[in-house]
Write a protein that holds these residues in place. Structure first.
Motif, PDB file in Angstrom:
ATOM      1  N   LEU A 243      -6.300 -10.807   0.442  1.00  0.00           N
ATOM      2  CA  LEU A 243      -5.940  -9.395   0.556  1.00  0.00           C
ATOM      3  C   LEU A 243      -4.604  -9.272   1.278  1.00  0.00           C
ATOM      4  CD1 LEU A 243      -9.388  -7.845   1.578  1.00  0.00           C
ATOM      5  CD2 LEU A 243      -8.509  -8.409  -0.699  1.00  0.00           C
ATOM      6  N   LEU A 244      -3.674  -8.542   0.665  1.00  0.00           N
ATOM      7  CA  LEU A 244      -2.346  -8.360   1.239  1.00  0.00           C
ATOM      8  C   LEU A 244      -2.024  -6.877   1.374  1.00  0.00           C
ATOM      9  CD1 LEU A 244      -0.226 -11.031  -0.717  1.00  0.00           C
ATOM     10  CD2 LEU A 244      -1.270 -11.254   1.546  1.00  0.00           C
ATOM     11  N   GLY A 245      -1.101  -6.558   2.293  1.00  0.00           N
ATOM     12  CA  GLY A 245      -0.594  -5.198   2.436  1.00  0.00           C
ATOM     13  C   GLY A 245      -1.547  -4.238   3.113  1.00  0.00           C
ATOM     14  N   GLY A 246      -2.606  -4.749   3.721  1.00  0.00           N
ATOM     15  CA  GLY A 246      -3.579  -3.874   4.358  1.00  0.00           C
ATOM     16  C   GLY A 246      -4.789  -3.574   3.500  1.00  0.00           C
ATOM     17  N   ALA A 247      -4.872  -4.177   2.305  1.00  0.00           N
ATOM     18  CA  ALA A 247      -6.037  -3.965   1.435  1.00  0.00           C
ATOM     19  C   ALA A 247      -7.323  -4.285   2.182  1.00  0.00           C
ATOM     20  CB  ALA A 247      -5.918  -4.835   0.193  1.00  0.00           C
ATOM     21  N   GLN A 248      -8.368  -3.486   1.928  1.00  0.00           N
ATOM     22  CA  GLN A 248      -9.624  -3.627   2.657  1.00  0.00           C
ATOM     23  C   GLN A 248     -10.788  -3.918   1.711  1.00  0.00           C
ATOM     24  OE1 GLN A 248     -10.205  -1.104   6.263  1.00  0.00           O
ATOM     25  NE2 GLN A 248      -8.815   0.302   5.208  1.00  0.00           N
ATOM     26  N   ALA A 249     -11.672  -4.809   2.158  1.00  0.00           N
ATOM     27  CA  ALA A 249     -12.822  -5.207   1.345  1.00  0.00           C
ATOM     28  C   ALA A 249     -13.690  -4.011   0.976  1.00  0.00           C
ATOM     29  CB  ALA A 249     -13.646  -6.252   2.090  1.00  0.00           C
ATOM     30  N   LYS A 250     -13.788  -3.023   1.850  1.00  0.00           N
ATOM     31  CA  LYS A 250     -14.662  -1.874   1.586  1.00  0.00           C
ATOM     32  C   LYS A 250     -14.177  -1.021   0.423  1.00  0.00           C
ATOM     33  CE  LYS A 250     -12.447   1.358   4.817  1.00  0.00           C
ATOM     34  NZ  LYS A 250     -12.654   2.242   5.984  1.00  0.00           N
ATOM     35  N   ASN A 251     -12.935  -1.217  -0.014  1.00  0.00           N
ATOM     36  CA  ASN A 251     -12.364  -0.436  -1.109  1.00  0.00           C
ATOM     37  C   ASN A 251     -12.278  -1.223  -2.411  1.00  0.00           C
ATOM     38  OD1 ASN A 251     -11.969   1.698   0.684  1.00  0.00           O
ATOM     39  ND2 ASN A 251      -9.901   1.034   1.205  1.00  0.00           N
ATOM     40  N   ILE A 252     -12.998  -2.363  -2.483  1.00  0.00           N
ATOM     41  CA  ILE A 252     -12.966  -3.219  -3.671  1.00  0.00           C
ATOM     42  C   ILE A 252     -14.367  -3.256  -4.269  1.00  0.00           C
ATOM     43  CG2 ILE A 252     -12.470  -5.531  -4.548  1.00  0.00           C
ATOM     44  CD1 ILE A 252     -10.782  -5.898  -1.907  1.00  0.00           C
ATOM     45  N   PHE A 253     -14.484  -2.885  -5.541  1.00  0.00           N
ATOM     46  CA  PHE A 253     -15.788  -2.797  -6.200  1.00  0.00           C
ATOM     47  C   PHE A 253     -15.813  -3.708  -7.423  1.00  0.00           C
ATOM     48  CE2 PHE A 253     -15.110   1.106  -3.895  1.00  0.00           C
ATOM     49  CZ  PHE A 253     -16.340   1.372  -3.311  1.00  0.00           C
ATOM     50  N   TRP A 254     -16.700  -4.684  -7.398  1.00  0.00           N
ATOM     51  CA  TRP A 254     -16.931  -5.582  -8.530  1.00  0.00           C
ATOM     52  C   TRP A 254     -18.206  -5.107  -9.220  1.00  0.00           C
ATOM     53  CZ3 TRP A 254     -13.180  -9.373  -9.148  1.00  0.00           C
ATOM     54  CH2 TRP A 254     -12.364  -9.627  -8.037  1.00  0.00           C
ATOM     55  N   VAL A 255     -18.056  -4.494 -10.383  1.00  0.00           N
ATOM     56  CA  VAL A 255     -19.173  -3.873 -11.091  1.00  0.00           C
ATOM     57  C   VAL A 255     -19.555  -4.813 -12.236  1.00  0.00           C
ATOM     58  CG1 VAL A 255     -19.999  -1.762 -12.177  1.00  0.00           C
ATOM     59  CG2 VAL A 255     -18.126  -1.656 -10.515  1.00  0.00           C
ATOM     60  N   VAL A 256     -20.638  -5.548 -12.040  1.00  0.00           N
ATOM     61  CA  VAL A 256     -20.958  -6.686 -12.907  1.00  0.00           C
ATOM     62  C   VAL A 256     -22.231  -6.393 -13.705  1.00  0.00           C
ATOM     63  CG1 VAL A 256     -21.343  -9.165 -12.974  1.00  0.00           C
ATOM     64  CG2 VAL A 256     -19.955  -8.181 -11.125  1.00  0.00           C
ATOM     65  N   SER A 257     -22.097  -6.321 -15.033  1.00  0.00           N
ATOM     66  CA  SER A 257     -23.266  -6.055 -15.872  1.00  0.00           C
ATOM     67  C   SER A 257     -24.100  -7.304 -16.097  1.00  0.00           C
ATOM     68  CB  SER A 257     -22.831  -5.459 -17.214  1.00  0.00           C
ATOM     69  OG  SER A 257     -22.298  -4.162 -17.023  1.00  0.00           O
ATOM     70  N   GLY A 258     -23.510  -8.482 -15.949  1.00  0.00           N
ATOM     71  CA  GLY A 258     -24.254  -9.725 -16.010  1.00  0.00           C
ATOM     72  C   GLY A 258     -24.648 -10.154 -14.615  1.00  0.00           C
ATOM     73  N   GLN A 259     -24.445 -11.434 -14.307  1.00  0.00           N
ATOM     74  CA  GLN A 259     -24.734 -11.921 -12.969  1.00  0.00           C
ATOM     75  C   GLN A 259     -23.454 -12.377 -12.295  1.00  0.00           C
ATOM     76  OE1 GLN A 259     -27.575 -15.068 -13.809  1.00  0.00           O
ATOM     77  NE2 GLN A 259     -26.013 -16.640 -13.494  1.00  0.00           N
ATOM     78  N   ALA A 260     -23.484 -12.396 -10.969  1.00  0.00           N
ATOM     79  CA  ALA A 260     -22.331 -12.822 -10.182  1.00  0.00           C
ATOM     80  C   ALA A 260     -22.689 -14.134  -9.490  1.00  0.00           C
ATOM     81  CB  ALA A 260     -21.963 -11.758  -9.159  1.00  0.00           C
TER      82      ALA A 260
END
Length: 306
Positions: A243-260
């Motif tokens: 994560l660069l530039g101040g990006a935050q994990a709480k604002n990242i959404f991995w929407v997976v219809s299969g499995q992760a």
């Protein structure tokens, strides 16, 4: 474009065709004052002009005196407002791990945040060594910094868990149905390994692979990434989400219809909303949340709620 003698070319392009348009290209005599303009489309904002990858102006209207050929790229980023207007986790946001059918762990796992299952009972939470709290509404364990909840605990936990799971399912449906801003579709054919991704809405009809080259997400602290993945998310051993530039994990959404599936010693960031299984292999670390409509399996893993 044919360039008349004594003239230089100004060539313009956009980093993302959906992001916006440019005007001002052409052929110009040396010493001419040239003005180029970038216009962002709805759902996007202008970032800067770059040339050969180097920023040359942060103004959408860039004026300069021409002394040679110029190849300018207008860069845009998608605007996705953060918070409840995009993806409201509701009470599912009270959990680092939430599933419908079970949570299991082997090895030395560490979870910071609450975990819970419903409609499965507490017997579906295995490997944690649960100790029931005196009120019967929750339990605890040395490897979870937080509370453990299950559908068969004392009132009001069953109703609370039903609501949390319903909120999780609604969040998945909402996130998977986003169409604004215009999604970036099937980028890199699903292999984002070694790539740099700016904020926005991304959509794949396939699975997504992140090899040990990792992937970099660059943007500000209020920027959002939504990744709609129609099949599996596969994160190879030792991959890292940078994560660069101040990006935050709480604002990242991995929407997976299969499995992760997160491989051994991965360093992952973001909230996984999975239709099926989320599996963490030995030494995997997640800064985010694991919200699965089936199960979550951990193996000497670390999960830290952002």
């Amino acid at each position: 474009m044919a360039i008349p003698p004594g003239n230089f070319a100004v060539n313009l392009s956009s980093s993302n065709a959906a992001g916006g348009t440019t005007t001002g290209s052409g052929a110009f005599l040396i010493g001419t004052s040239v003005k180029v303009v970038a216009a962002a489309n709805a759902g996007y904002s202008f970032v800067n002009w770059t040339e050969n990858g180097n920023p040359v102006s942060a103004s959408s209207t860039y004026q300069f005196t021409i002394t040679g050929n110029r190849n300018l790229v207008a860069n845009y980023k998608a605007i996705i407002p953060i918070g409840t207007s995009v993806i409201n986790l509701g009470t599912a946001g009270d959990f680092a791990i939430l599933t419908k059918s079970g949570i299991s762990t082997t090895g030395t796992t560490s979870v910071t945040g609450n975990i819970g299952v419903s409609p499965a009972s507490a017997t579906a939470i295995t490997g944690f060594g649960l100790i029931m709290d005196t009120n019967g509404q929750s339990s605890h364990t040395p490897i979870v910094t937080g509370k453990v909840y299950a559908s068969d605990y004392a009132v009001p936990t069953p109703a609370n868990m039903t609501t949390a799971v319903s909120n999780m399912e609604t969040a998945f449906t909402t996130a998977n149905g986003l169409v604004t801003p215009a999604p970036i579709v099937n980028l890199y054919a699903g292999d984002v390994s070694g790539r740099i991704l700016t904020p926005g809405l991304y959509k794949w009809s396939t699975g997504v692979l992140i090899s040990n080259a990792g992937v970099t997400l660059t943007g500000g602290p209020n920027d959002t990434w939504v990744f709609q993945i129609a099949q599996d998310l596969t994160v190879n051993n030792s991959a890292k989400i940078t994560l660069l530039g101040g990006a935050q994990a709480k604002n990242i959404f991995w929407v997976v219809s299969g499995q992760a599936t997160l491989g051994t010693n991965t360093d992952f960031s973001g909230i996984i909303l999975s239709k099926t299984l989320i599996s963490l292999n030995t030494g995997a670390k997640v800064t985010g949340r694991l919200l699965a409509q089936t199960a979550v399996t951990l193996n000497a893993s670390t999960v830290i709620q952002p």
